[in-house]
Design an enzyme around this catalytic site. Structure first.
Site, PDB file in Angstrom:
ATOM      1  CE  LYS A  51       2.063 -17.775  -2.970  1.00  0.00           C
ATOM      2  NZ  LYS A  51       1.277 -19.017  -3.087  1.00  0.00           N
ATOM      3  CE1 TYR A  83      -3.496  -2.673   0.689  1.00  0.00           C
ATOM      4  CE2 TYR A  83      -4.640  -0.620   1.205  1.00  0.00           C
ATOM      5  CZ  TYR A  83      -4.669  -1.963   0.891  1.00  0.00           C
ATOM      6  OH  TYR A  83      -5.881  -2.600   0.788  1.00  0.00           O
ATOM      7  CG  ASP A 111      -8.022  -4.797   1.667  1.00  0.00           C
ATOM      8  OD1 ASP A 111      -8.951  -4.358   2.361  1.00  0.00           O
ATOM      9  OD2 ASP A 111      -7.985  -4.700   0.427  1.00  0.00           O
ATOM     10  CG  ASP A 149      -1.744 -20.256  -1.750  1.00  0.00           C
ATOM     11  OD1 ASP A 149      -1.250 -20.229  -0.602  1.00  0.00           O
ATOM     12  OD2 ASP A 149      -1.204 -20.854  -2.701  1.00  0.00           O
ATOM     13  CG  ASP A 194     -13.611  -7.072   2.127  1.00  0.00           C
ATOM     14  OD1 ASP A 194     -13.383  -6.401   3.161  1.00  0.00           O
ATOM     15  OD2 ASP A 194     -14.082  -6.589   1.083  1.00  0.00           O
TER      16      ASP A 194
HETATM   17  C1  IPM Z   1     -10.376  -1.263   4.090  1.00  0.00           C
HETATM   18  C2  IPM Z   1     -10.634  -0.654   2.748  1.00  0.00           C
HETATM   19  C3  IPM Z   1      -9.476   0.261   2.392  1.00  0.00           C
HETATM   20  C4  IPM Z   1      -8.223  -0.572   2.326  1.00  0.00           C
HETATM   21  C5  IPM Z   1      -9.685   1.076   1.104  1.00  0.00           C
HETATM   22  C6  IPM Z   1     -10.978   1.849   1.112  1.00  0.00           C
HETATM   23  C7  IPM Z   1      -8.520   1.953   0.814  1.00  0.00           C
HETATM   24  O1  IPM Z   1     -10.838  -1.627   1.789  1.00  0.00           O
HETATM   25  O2  IPM Z   1     -10.275  -0.509   5.082  1.00  0.00           O
HETATM   26  O3  IPM Z   1     -10.274  -2.484   4.179  1.00  0.00           O
HETATM   27  O4  IPM Z   1      -7.917  -1.174   1.290  1.00  0.00           O
HETATM   28  O5  IPM Z   1      -7.510  -0.630   3.339  1.00  0.00           O
HETATM   29 MN    MN Z   2     -10.827  -3.656   2.548  1.00  0.00          MN
END
Ligand code: IPM
Ligand code: MN
Length: 370
Positions: free
Chosen positions: A189, A142, A245, A221, A249
């Site tokens: 990884k 990032y 990240d 993975d 999710d």
């Molecule tokens: C999160 C979001 C952010 C990230 C984005 C909006 C930049 O997806 O907080 O997980 O990738 O960190």
């Molecule tokens: Mn995210």
């Protein structure tokens, strides 16, 4: 207690969900005699529209001068679909994380028993799922060197970590593991990436300081697969910015809705509390968003301020609301209520531990709370 809270609603639905979290914080303040003052600031797309900057200095100053930050979400489709945009809402969030030194992002994944049916994963696989992801937040790909060649036909982003950056979050993750089931899984990884080999080497050394914690190593993975196949094996997951990240999710699918999961980001300066989801622009202004992720983020904020009982009361209020069978639209199968109604219920539940939400009475319009 007196506390100054910087409130950054951001874009999309987030002014709506933040409003519900503030109802809950106010109810806590009233019940326990605390004094919370809120300082509102713009960030993301709204800030670009008003000032040209996704993170105006004024907003950052207000974060730096506060005891905690409650953050909504940022993002707007008009930027998502324009890869050439020079200024993007996300820069506001990333800039804030960097400026506040928020190296540790904590994402707990809990399953509410009566919402198990919402997950696409078979209920039996969800038995015993209770994990927390420790995601490094201000390093890695990032923030590493990135760029384009002059003809713009080649591009690069660099995954870069220093040992100290790994150690400082790892200590926090291990301390958390000590308070939990004493298991830590490093997700990396290391079979391919040198930076991952540094993570693994660093954790192998550090693990010796935490002999009571069982340390486990997993390639990302495989971890992505294990998250679905056998999610209850995880206790504390420690990982880099990018992998964290993605798997956070993924983990939210276990809970059944992205609208349920909170997060805390802690580091060198003021800590930030925010839901893990995005700004859901399609839902903006419709009063349909789920405020629970933001309300639970507020509970983490209270806990961080040392108000443990208060944090617990908010978490329990959320469970009591969900147990009633009422919920926002994303919680399919629940009797649907609006975002603001959910906030009203939570406010009332936080005020009084003996209140119960009665779905039948709510449906017939007679009364909502007994
Ligand atoms: C999160 C979001 C952010 C990230 C984005 C909006 C930049 O997806 O907080 O997980 O990738 O960190
Ligand atoms: Mn995210």
């Amino acid at each position: 207690m007196k506390a100054k809270i910087a409130v950054l609603p951001g874009d999309g639905i987030w002014p709506e969900v933040i409003t519900q979290a503030l109802k809950v914080l106010d109810a806590i303040a009233e019940r326990f005699g605390h004094n919370f003052t809120y300082c509102f600031g713009d960030v993301g797309g709204v800030a670009i529209d008003k000032t040209g900057s996704p993170l105006p200095q004024e907003t950052l100053d207000s974060c730096l001068n506060s005891d905690a930050v409650l953050f909504g979400a940022i993002g707007d489709p008009k930027y998502d679909n324009d890869p050439t945009a020079k200024v993007r809402p996300e820069q506001g969030l990333l800039g804030m994380r960097k400026a506040l030194g928020l190296f540790c992002n904590i994402r707990p994944v809990t399953i509410f028993p009566n919402l198990k049916h919402l997950s696409p994963i078979k209920e039996s696989y969800l038995e015993g799922v209770d994990m927390v992801i420790y995601r490094e937040l201000i390093g890695g790909i990032y923030f590493g060197d990135k760029g384009r060649t002059e003809d713009r036909r080649e591009a690069w982003d660099t995954e870069y970590y220093k040992t100290e950056e790994i150690e400082r979050i790892a200590h926090l993750a291990y301390q958390q593991a000590m308070k939990r089931r004493k298991k830590l899984t490093l997700v990396d990884k290391a079979n391919v990436l040198e930076s991952s080999r540094l993570w693994r080497e660093t954790i192998q050394n550090l693990a010796k300081q935490y002999p009571d914690v069982a340390t486990d190593y997993m390639f990302v993975d495989n971890a992505a697969m294990q998250m679905i196949l056998y999610p209850s094996q995880f206790d504390v997951i420690l990982t880099s910015n990018m992998f964290g990240d993605i798997i956070s999710d993924e983990s939210s699918v276990l809970a059944g809705s992205l609208g349920l999961l909170p997060s805390a980001s802690i580091g060198e300066k003021t800590s930030v509390f925010e839901p893990i989801h995005g700004s859901y622009p399609q839902g903006a202004g419709k009063d349909i968003a789920n405020p629970i992720a933001t309300v639970l983020s507020a509970a983490m904020l209270l806990d961080h301020l040392g108000l443990h009982q208060e944090g617990k009361i908010v978490t329990e209020a959320v469970s009591r609301l969900l147990e009633s069978g009422l919920g926002t639209r994303d919680l399919k199968g629940s009797h649907e209520i609006t975002c603001s109604k959910a906030g009203d219920f939570l406010e009332a539940l936080v005020h009084d531990d003996d209140l119960k939400v009665d779905k039948q009475k709510f449906s017939s319009g007679t009364s909502t709370i007994i």
